[in-house]
Design a protein around this motif. Structure first.
Motif, mmCIF file in Angstrom:
data_model
loop_
_atom_site.group_PDB
_atom_site.id
_atom_site.type_symbol
_atom_site.label_atom_id
_atom_site.label_comp_id
_atom_site.label_asym_id
_atom_site.label_seq_id
_atom_site.Cartn_x
_atom_site.Cartn_y
_atom_site.Cartn_z
ATOM 1 N N MET A 1 4.739 -1.854 6.730
ATOM 2 C CA MET A 1 4.365 -0.681 7.533
ATOM 3 C C MET A 1 4.071 0.489 6.613
ATOM 4 N N ASN A 2 3.212 1.407 7.080
ATOM 5 C CA ASN A 2 2.912 2.555 6.222
ATOM 6 C C ASN A 2 3.973 3.649 6.362
ATOM 7 N N GLY A 3 3.858 4.655 5.513
ATOM 8 C CA GLY A 3 4.900 5.671 5.439
ATOM 9 C C GLY A 3 5.054 6.472 6.717
ATOM 10 N N ALA A 4 3.934 6.757 7.380
ATOM 11 C CA ALA A 4 4.024 7.534 8.616
ATOM 12 C C ALA A 4 4.827 6.767 9.660
ATOM 13 N N GLU A 5 4.613 5.443 9.698
ATOM 14 C CA GLU A 5 5.364 4.642 10.657
ATOM 15 C C GLU A 5 6.845 4.600 10.278
ATOM 16 N N THR A 6 7.113 4.566 8.975
ATOM 17 C CA THR A 6 8.511 4.624 8.536
ATOM 18 C C THR A 6 9.172 5.915 9.014
ATOM 19 N N VAL A 7 8.446 7.035 8.898
ATOM 20 C CA VAL A 7 8.988 8.310 9.368
ATOM 21 C C VAL A 7 9.232 8.244 10.873
ATOM 22 N N LEU A 8 8.221 7.774 11.593
ATOM 23 C CA LEU A 8 8.327 7.738 13.062
ATOM 24 C C LEU A 8 9.497 6.844 13.493
ATOM 25 N N ARG A 9 9.598 5.673 12.899
ATOM 26 C CA ARG A 9 10.678 4.755 13.319
ATOM 27 C C ARG A 9 12.044 5.283 12.895
ATOM 28 N N THR A 10 12.093 5.978 11.785
ATOM 29 C CA THR A 10 13.376 6.571 11.385
ATOM 30 C C THR A 10 13.772 7.680 12.344
ATOM 31 N N LEU A 11 12.793 8.456 12.796
ATOM 32 C CA LEU A 11 13.092 9.463 13.815
ATOM 33 C C LEU A 11 13.689 8.797 15.055
ATOM 34 N N LEU A 12 13.049 7.718 15.508
ATOM 35 C CA LEU A 12 13.565 7.013 16.686
ATOM 36 C C LEU A 12 14.978 6.472 16.438
ATOM 37 N N ASN A 13 15.188 5.899 15.251
ATOM 38 C CA ASN A 13 16.531 5.381 14.923
ATOM 39 C C ASN A 13 17.582 6.474 14.966
ATOM 40 N N ASN A 14 17.143 7.699 14.768
ATOM 41 C CA ASN A 14 18.076 8.819 14.714
ATOM 42 C C ASN A 14 18.044 9.664 15.987
ATOM 43 N N GLY A 15 17.506 9.065 17.055
ATOM 44 C CA GLY A 15 17.620 9.719 18.364
ATOM 45 C C GLY A 15 16.559 10.766 18.650
ATOM 46 N N VAL A 16 15.531 10.830 17.817
ATOM 47 C CA VAL A 16 14.444 11.788 18.072
ATOM 48 C C VAL A 16 13.310 11.024 18.738
ATOM 49 N N ASP A 17 13.044 11.307 20.007
ATOM 50 C CA ASP A 17 12.050 10.504 20.733
ATOM 51 C C ASP A 17 11.031 11.363 21.471
ATOM 52 N N ALA A 18 10.914 12.629 21.084
ATOM 53 C CA ALA A 18 9.844 13.483 21.609
ATOM 54 C C ALA A 18 9.224 14.211 20.428
ATOM 55 N N CYS A 19 7.901 14.313 20.451
ATOM 56 C CA CYS A 19 7.196 14.940 19.339
ATOM 57 C C CYS A 19 6.139 15.884 19.907
ATOM 58 N N PHE A 20 6.308 17.174 19.662
ATOM 59 C CA PHE A 20 5.372 18.187 20.137
ATOM 60 C C PHE A 20 4.366 18.426 19.015
ATOM 61 N N ALA A 21 3.111 18.089 19.280
ATOM 62 C CA ALA A 21 2.156 17.881 18.196
ATOM 63 C C ALA A 21 0.907 18.736 18.314
ATOM 64 N N ASN A 22 0.474 19.259 17.193
ATOM 65 C CA ASN A 22 -0.865 19.809 17.044
ATOM 66 C C ASN A 22 -1.375 19.310 15.693
ATOM 67 N N PRO A 23 -1.832 18.059 15.684
ATOM 68 C CA PRO A 23 -2.099 17.403 14.402
ATOM 69 C C PRO A 23 -3.474 17.707 13.831
ATOM 70 N N GLY A 24 -3.624 17.388 12.555
ATOM 71 C CA GLY A 24 -4.904 17.451 11.857
ATOM 72 C C GLY A 24 -5.062 16.199 11.013
ATOM 73 N N THR A 25 -6.014 16.260 10.089
ATOM 74 C CA THR A 25 -6.339 15.075 9.298
ATOM 75 C C THR A 25 -5.121 14.484 8.592
ATOM 76 N N SER A 26 -4.286 15.333 8.026
ATOM 77 C CA SER A 26 -3.179 14.827 7.217
ATOM 78 C C SER A 26 -2.095 14.160 8.055
ATOM 79 N N GLU A 27 -2.182 14.287 9.384
ATOM 80 C CA GLU A 27 -1.168 13.676 10.245
ATOM 81 C C GLU A 27 -1.722 12.469 11.013
ATOM 82 N N MET A 28 -2.919 12.011 10.652
ATOM 83 C CA MET A 28 -3.576 10.968 11.440
ATOM 84 C C MET A 28 -2.801 9.658 11.465
ATOM 85 N N GLN A 29 -2.148 9.308 10.346
ATOM 86 C CA GLN A 29 -1.394 8.047 10.335
ATOM 87 C C GLN A 29 -0.211 8.105 11.283
#
Lengths: 533, 533
Positions: A1-29
């Motif tokens: 898995m890529n790094g962004a997915e590692t971050v996302l899954r680690t957030l979920l593992n740690n009870g963070v399951d909502a993400c308020f987003a205004n993304p750009g190119t650097s957040e596409m993954q």
């Protein structure tokens, strides 16, 4: 898995399951990874100040951090004012800020800026993973740091939401797209600390003693259990109990022991604390004026009053400390509850003005409403009395005085508590800072009623000019306070954002429209036109 | 006089006579002083990002800084993104940030934050006067620092607007209300430096030599005189001339020698620079990609091309350097002007889409229009060709890629040049960051036509997801790109802000509405609904 997915899954593992987003190119993954992990709720915000305010409102109600997803330094900057409010509220928030790839940092490309410097002004914890192997552990550390003041995930929500901190994780684009290590597991944050028995004994001696004592309570102490303990102490010993003017979260209404908020103005606080020999701080800070004024003190505690730091502002279990104090000085006392509310008096039909709008809301406030209070001048002296006997509810206040919090915090609170109605009492000038939060309310079909308190001015500034010793405002100064010429039509703006809107000029109209809005799912906006007093 | 008046009068003494303001309590003395000094034009903005963007637009057109008046750290933070763009544009701006009284700083009152840290990320100069005696001299120094790159106040505006810097003056409330010293007189900023004769000879040898050479010109070199010099060099030697994709200010249209903007995408730049042996930077930076992408270079100069730093990016007289180079290699050459434009072809009536909207604007663009370009994906490949033969005009670009610049910059440009029509070409997603700038346009009765290019998405992000190697967007990712559900109605929002608005779905409708708006004083908004291509 890529790094962004590692971050996302680690957030979920740690009870963070909502993400308020205004993304750009650097957040596409990270955005792409959302499709592989539907457990993470991505909420699009059209301005970063909406995302950060929504994360604040969400965590005030759940006690758990949400993530924000923001685009480089300017994206973080756009969200900073509401992070300032969240910091003052001790809200746990995990910012995920996308940044350029490591190879790109040295090129000073157009969006390059000093993210760490901006983040540090609001964050207790800032880190930039430097290798793929760091992505998971650093993300887990970010969540633990946000929870470091020890907010347990409390199912009855009686002591949640106001004892965390802000973490900022800076996520390089290359580490996001490169292959990464597996997600990190849950990292337990240290629990809140307890005051010592000696601390309790010292406080008990004061409240049981002969000299006039007041408690100033904040944080989790303003939930139902803390207020019950305070009421027992009050009944047994005559100790007064106060809270800040606009705390992060306050439980109120029938069946809830009342607590007196300190006034916004120094003069009001002086009157409230007159004669108090000992002020005991319980998860609260010593009260200070919001601004300095010529010849007036900045510290609001009366001269000669002794200030005692019983429970520190953050990181300690305020509820347990208050309960232990109550068990010590009032072991057999039950809290006196205010009598059950009579039927609300019928609303007299008259033009809306500062003195009557809050009575309409107070009379109609539904059970378990979440009241987001950015009413400022319009509610400063009217909201608390008008809602004291309302059905039980929670009030979320403007902790850091950075205006533009109301609409976003309401969105976040509604996502946190879909079963509860959210009522956002919103000053007109302040509403415009983050007005696009209305669109997010529409997109997410949130049960939020925004009441715009339209006095067509920055009313607070007129008063402030006089208080700082300014001359009478002439036309040039008045032009900077006046929100007319042209008048702003909030119903048109709300409609343009997809939120149905109506306008009320009288108490009856406000009552009718508020009742209708409560009965109709989804967001609504009522523009209350207030007559000059 | 009090300290705030000293600051205000020192600003006036130093040629700063417009102030874009979103004040609070700590700025009340400055606001009061505006009534005693009508020479300072105070312009109310309802969000700080509008104030900073307007100051940027104003200075791009006048070459002189405006002041901003912002409220403590959160107010500065709200304005930071457009200061980032201004910094990248080398725009002179003087921020006046009100702060707490010195006696209040230690109390950590609710709005306390680290103003210096936030300011330093965009400012070349940050100072906090420490005594009343400092107020005047520090203010004069702030203006001189903003002008330090040496922008002369040039009456023919041929080389203004893009060679300054950002100064931030932090004005304590007590120093504002206390008696102060008289205002400081005008402090002359150092003039721009000149390149040496040897620098010119080196460049001349390259452009007159046998190997393919290209000039990359930025800053004041993109005014009429610089472009004339570049055209002479081009004609005499065959040297190519380019400018950045979105420069701070570019002169264009009939009678103006054309220059080719570099493409936004790396692939486009590679094609443009293919075969160039020597790239000569003339007030420009070496071109780099906006973002890194896996496996693609960040530096856009082709491998093997030699890069020559002829005129530095800031602080040097680009126009004189270019003219001296032209006089050396092309002493007897006159610039070749494109032939006078034929009558614009009639607009064929068809649904609006990416490929045709710019042709409508290009055909109808009035003489001396100021075009504010935040069209992003909708104009990236279409605007420059469509306006090459338009009446002469200036284009103001998105220098720092922090979106939300268009509406504010248009307001500032219109205040700077009331006699010129301003046309703001504004992407839909970006418009919402600073949408309340429309109200300031209405309040000030500015001749701005905002054309919202409504494709109902963050269109650029769909493309970017693919470029960073993301998977195909699924529903969760698409939800974060999509600006529909609900569709945003920009005509309703504009009307709510006091700006008359219409909606165009076809080329004919756009042409008619644009023509009508041009003929009617005051601001207008046209929502152009673009069909998917």
């Amino acid at each position: 898995m890529n790094g962004a997915e590692t971050v996302l899954r680690t957030l979920l593992n740690n009870g963070v399951d909502a993400c308020f987003a205004n993304p750009g190119t650097s957040e596409m993954q990270f955005v792409a990874a959302l499709d592989r992990h539907p457990a993470m709720r991505g909420v699009l915000c059209l301005f970063e100040g909406v995302a950060t305010g929504a994360a604040d409102g969400y965590a005030r109600m759940t006690g758990r951090p949400a993530a924000t997803l923001l685009h480089l330094g300017p994206g973080l900057a756009n969200g900073l004012a509401n992070l300032h409010n969240a910091r003052r509220a001790h809200t746990p928030v995990v910012n995920v800020i996308g940044d350029h790839a490591r190879s790109h940092k040295g090129l000073d490309s157009p969006l390059e800026s000093d993210i760490e410097a901006v983040a540090a002004t609001v964050s207790s914890w800032v880190r930039r993973p430097m290798t793929s192997a760091d992505m998971g552990p650093d993300t887990a550390a970010a969540v633990a740091a946000a929870m470091s003041a020890g907010v347990p995930d409390d199912p009855d929500r009686s002591r949640t939401g106001t004892s965390g901190a802000i973490s900022t994780l800076i996520m390089g684009a290359d580490l996001s797209w490169e292959e990464s290590a597996p997600p990190a597991p849950h990292l337990t944050a240290p629990p809140p600390r307890s005051v010592t028995r000696a601390d309790v004994e010292t406080a008990a001696a004061l409240v049981a003693g002969p000299e006039p004592v007041a408690l100033l309570i904040d944080g989790a102490g303003l939930g139902e259990r803390g207020l019950q303990a305070a009421a027992r102490i009050q009944k047994a010993t005559g100790t007064a109990a106060f809270c800040p003017t606009w705390p992060a979260r306050l439980r109120r209404g029938t069946g809830v022991p009342a607590i007196q908020p300190l006034g916004y103005r120094a003069e009001a606080v002086s009157r409230q604390l007159a004669g108090v020999e000992h002020l005991i701080l319980v998860g609260a800070r010593e009260p200070v004026a919001s601004f300095a004024y010529p010849g007036r003190p900045g510290i609001l505690t009366p001269p000669g009053t002794h200030v005692h730091h019983f429970v520190p502002e953050a990181g300690f279990d305020v509820v347990d400390a208050l309960t232990e104090l109550a068990d010590t000085v009032a072991p057999d006392t039950l809290a006196v509850l205010p009598p059950t509310q009579d039927a609300a008096p019928p609303v007299v039909n008259e033009p809306l003005r500062t003195e009557n709008w809050a009575q309409v809301i107070g009379a109609l406030l539904p059970r378990e409403a979440i009241v987001v209070d950015e009413s400022i001048t319009e509610g400063m002296n009217t909201l608390a009395p008008a809602t004291a006997d309302s059905a039980p509810h929670d009030v979320l206040g403007l902790t850091g005085l950075a205006i533009g919090q109301g609409i976003p915090v309401a969105a976040g609170a509604a996502i946190a508590c879909p079963e509860r109605p959210v009522v956002c009492l919103q000053a007109d000038g302040s509403a415009l800072y983050t007005i696009s939060g209305l669109w997010t309310q529409a997109r997410e079909k949130l049960n939020v009623i925004t009441v715009i308190l339209n006095n067509r001015s920055y009313a607070i500034l007129r008063a402030e000019l006089d208080r700082v010793g300014g001359s009478q405002a002439g036309p040039a100064a008045n032009a900077l306070f006046d929100l007319g010429r042209p008048d702003i039509d909030f119903t048109a703006i709300a409609t343009g954002m997809g939120v149905p809107a109506t306008r009320a000029a009288s108490t009856t109209e406000l009552a009718e429209q508020f009742t209708t809005a409560l009965a109709t799912p989804g967001p609504h906006l009522i523009e209350a036109i207030l007559q000059p007093t």
